[in-house]
Design an enzyme around this catalytic site. Structure first.
Site, PDB file in Angstrom:
ATOM      1  N   GLN A 219       0.925  -1.251  -0.057  1.00 49.73           N
ATOM      2  CA  GLN A 219       0.015  -0.077   0.080  1.00 49.73           C
ATOM      3  C   GLN A 219       0.769   1.111   0.035  1.00 49.73           C
ATOM      4  O   GLN A 219       0.285   2.441   0.272  1.00 49.73           O
ATOM      5  CB  GLN A 219      -1.071  -0.026   1.411  1.00 49.73           C
ATOM      6  CG  GLN A 219      -1.760  -0.969   1.370  1.00 49.73           C
ATOM      7  CD  GLN A 219      -2.981  -1.082   0.151  1.00 49.73           C
ATOM      8  OE1 GLN A 219      -3.249   0.016  -0.482  1.00 49.73           O
ATOM      9  NE2 GLN A 219      -3.806  -2.209  -0.004  1.00 49.73           N
ATOM     10  N   LYS A 242      -1.786  -3.213  -7.634  1.00 48.03           N
ATOM     11  CA  LYS A 242      -2.045  -2.023  -6.799  1.00 48.03           C
ATOM     12  C   LYS A 242      -1.633  -0.896  -7.303  1.00 48.03           C
ATOM     13  O   LYS A 242      -1.617   0.182  -6.676  1.00 48.03           O
ATOM     14  CB  LYS A 242      -1.805  -2.522  -5.262  1.00 48.03           C
ATOM     15  CG  LYS A 242      -2.139  -3.728  -4.752  1.00 48.03           C
ATOM     16  CD  LYS A 242      -2.805  -3.625  -3.459  1.00 48.03           C
ATOM     17  CE  LYS A 242      -3.138  -4.892  -2.924  1.00 48.03           C
ATOM     18  NZ  LYS A 242      -4.395  -4.919  -2.215  1.00 48.03           N
TER      19      LYS A 242
END
Ligand code: PMP
Length: 422
Positions: A219, A242
Site C-alpha cells: 500500500q 495495486k
C-alpha cells in the site's frame, strides 16, 4: 451524465495547474463506466487500482505481436520478449532505487513475495526459540506465513501493539527486540487504517542488532516515493495490480547478499544451471527464484505502469492524494454517527469508518446503488478489527484519479444511508 461532466470541469478548475485530474481520468477508460446508471466513483483502490490505457495497450500489443517464451529461444520473437522482460526488471530496479537488477524477483504479488522469504530465508534461518516481530496492523499475508513458519520451527511471533489512533507504539517495538529476535516484518502503509509507519526508524533500530527487516509495500509503492537503498530495508514486497499494473505479477526486492545465500523457493525450469538425476546446480540471481515460465506480459505491463507513473511523478501524486485524503477525512469524519477507524497523524489513501447501528455490508450495498465502489469487511486484517471491537469497516481508498467532487457524492450517499436506517 451532465452533472458528472460539470463535476469534472469544476475539478479541472480547482486542480492546481500542475495536476490536471480530468486529463488523468481520460487515461483510465473504466472511469467512463456507468454503474446502475450513475458515473462510477471508484474508491476501492486499496483492493486494486484501475489500469491506464497505456498498460492495457501494452498487454494487447505483447500478445498481438510479441508473444513468445523467454530466455532459451534463439528466434527473434523470443529474443525480443526476453529483452522486454529483462528491461522491465531494470525499470522496476530504477523505480525503487535498487542497486542491481538481479535484486528484483518477479512473483505473483506481495503474498507470494512474503511466502518466498518465509520459505527460503525463513526455513534456513529460523530455529526453535527464535522470535519474529510483526505489528498488530499487518495484512494476513504478513501474519500467516510467519505463523506457519513459527509452528514448523518452534519459534515465536511477537506483535508490536498499536494505539487508539492506529499508530505503532514505537517504545513497545524497542522493548520487543532482544537476542532471540531474528527478523522484523512490517507493513509500510496499513491497508485498513491508512497509517504510514516509520519504517526507516524501524529498520535502523533492527540493524543495530543485525536483524533483517522486510517491508510490506503493497500500500505504499503507489502512493509514496520509495527508495529501498535509502530505507535500507533488506526485503521489500509489492503487487503489480495495486500500482496500476495487471494482477498476477508482483515484485520481491531483496538485498543481493541475502538472495545469494537463500536456497531456491520452487524447483523447475529456468531456475537451474544444470540437472542430472543425481544432482542439480541452481541458476544465478534472479533466475534462481523464478522457476517456470513467468508472467511475461504481466512484468512488461507492470513496467509500463511504472513508466506511466514516472511521467506524472510519484511526488506530485503523493501531494495531490494527501490533500484529497485530508478533504475526505474532514468531510466524512464529522457526519453524525460516523466513527473513523485509523486516525494516525501520518496517513495515506485510506479512510475507514463504522456507522452506528448499520452493518458495513449494508452501507457498501447502498453506496453501490449510487455507483460508488468501496470495500466493506475486515480487509484481511482481522486482528485490527478485534483491536477496535468491530467486525468490519467501510473503507474508501483513494487514488490520484479521484476528485473532491467524488468525495462530496460519497458523503451525500452516506447521509442517505443514515436517513434510511434512522
Ligand atoms: N499487504 C497489504 C498491506 C495489502 O494491502 C495486501 C492486499 N490487500 C497484501 C499484502 C496482499 O497483496 P496481494 O493480494 O496482491 O498479494
Amino acid at each position: 451524465m451532465n452533472e458528472f461532466k460539470e463535476i469534472l470541469r469544476e475539478t479541472e478548475i480547482s486542480a492546481n495547474s500542475t495536476f490536471d485530474v480530468s486529463s488523468i481520468r481520460n487515461d483510465f477508460p473504466i472511469l467512463q463506466t456507468l454503474v446502475r446508471g450513475k458515473p462510477l466513483i471508484y474508491l476501492d483502490n486499496a483492493a486494486t487500482t484501475q489500469k491506464p490505457q497505456a498498460v492495457i495497450d501494452k498487454i494487447t500489443d505483447y500478445y498481438t505481436s510479441g508473444n513468445s517464451n523467454i530466455h532459451r529461444g534463439v528466434h527473434l520473437l523470443s529474443q525480443k520478449a526476453t529483452k522486454e522482460y529483462e528491461d522491465s526488471r531494470k525499470t522496476i530496479q530504477q523505480f525503487i532505487g535498487a542497486a542491481h537488477p538481479e535484486e528484483i524477483i518477479f512473483t505473483r504479488g506481495t503474498t507470494e513475495s512474503i511466502n518466498l522469504i518465509a520459505s527460503a530465508w525463513g526455513r534456513q534461518n529460523i530455529g526453535p526459540g527464535d522470535e519474529i516481530i510483526i505489528s498488530h496492523m499487518e495484512h494476513h499475508s504478513n501474519i500467516v506465513p510467519w505463523q506457519m513458519l513459527c509452528k514448523e520451527k518452534g519459534a515465536g511471533l511477537r506483535i508490536i501493539p498499536i494505539n487508539d489512533d492506529g499508530e505503532l507504539i514505537y517504545d513497545e517495538y524497542l522493548r520487543l527486540i532482544n537476542e532471540k529476535t531474528k527478523l522484523v516484518s512490517v507493513v509500510h502503509v496499513s491497508n485498513s487504517l491508512g497509517t504510514v509507519n516509520p519504517v526507516k526508524d524501524i529498520i535502523r533500530e533492527a540493524h543495530k542488532y543485525n536483524i533483517p527487516v522486510i517491508v510490506d509495500g503493497a500500500q505504499s509503492i503507489q502512493h509514496l516515493e520509495v527508495d529501498v537503498k535509502d530505507l535500507d530495508c533488506d526485503f521489500f514486497a509489492f503487487s503489480g495490480h495495486k500500482i496500476y499494473g495487471p494482477t498476477g505479477i508482483g515484485v520481491l526486492y531483496g538485498k543481493k547478499q541475502f538472495l545469494e545465500e537463500m536456497p531456491p523457493y520452487q524447483g523447475g525450469g529456468d531456475m537451474i544451471a544444470s540437472v542430472s538425476f543425481e544432482d542439480t546446480t541452481f541458476n544465478e540471481l534472479p533466475y534462481k527464484f523464478e522457476a517456470g515460465t513467468p508472467n511475461i506480459a504481466g512484468a512488461i505491463a507492470l513496467a509500463e505502469a511504472v513508466k506511466y507513473l514516472n511521467n506524472i511523478g510519484i511526488a506530485r501524486i503523493a501531494k495531490y492524494e494527501s490533500g484529497l485524503l485530508d478533504y475526505a477525512i474532514d468531510a466524512i469524519g464529522p457526519v453524525s454517527g460516523i466513527r473513523l477507524i485509523g486516525t494516525a497523524r501520518n496517513k495515506s489513501s485510506t479512510c475507514s469508518f463504522v456507522l452506528d447501528g448499520v452493518h458495513p455490508h449494508d452501507i457498501g450495498t447502498m453506496l453501490d446503488v449510487d455507483g460508488i465502489a468501496v470495500r466493506t469487511g475486515h480487509h484481511c486484517t482481522e486482528p485490527v478489527m478485534k483491536r477496535y471491537g468491530v467486525p468490519a469497516t467501510t473503507r474508501a481508498s483513494i487514488a490520484f484519479y479521484n476528485t473532491k467532487e467524488e468525495i462530496n457524492v460519497l458523503v451525500k450517499s452516506i447521509e442517505k444511508v443514515i436517513k434510511m436506517f434512522s
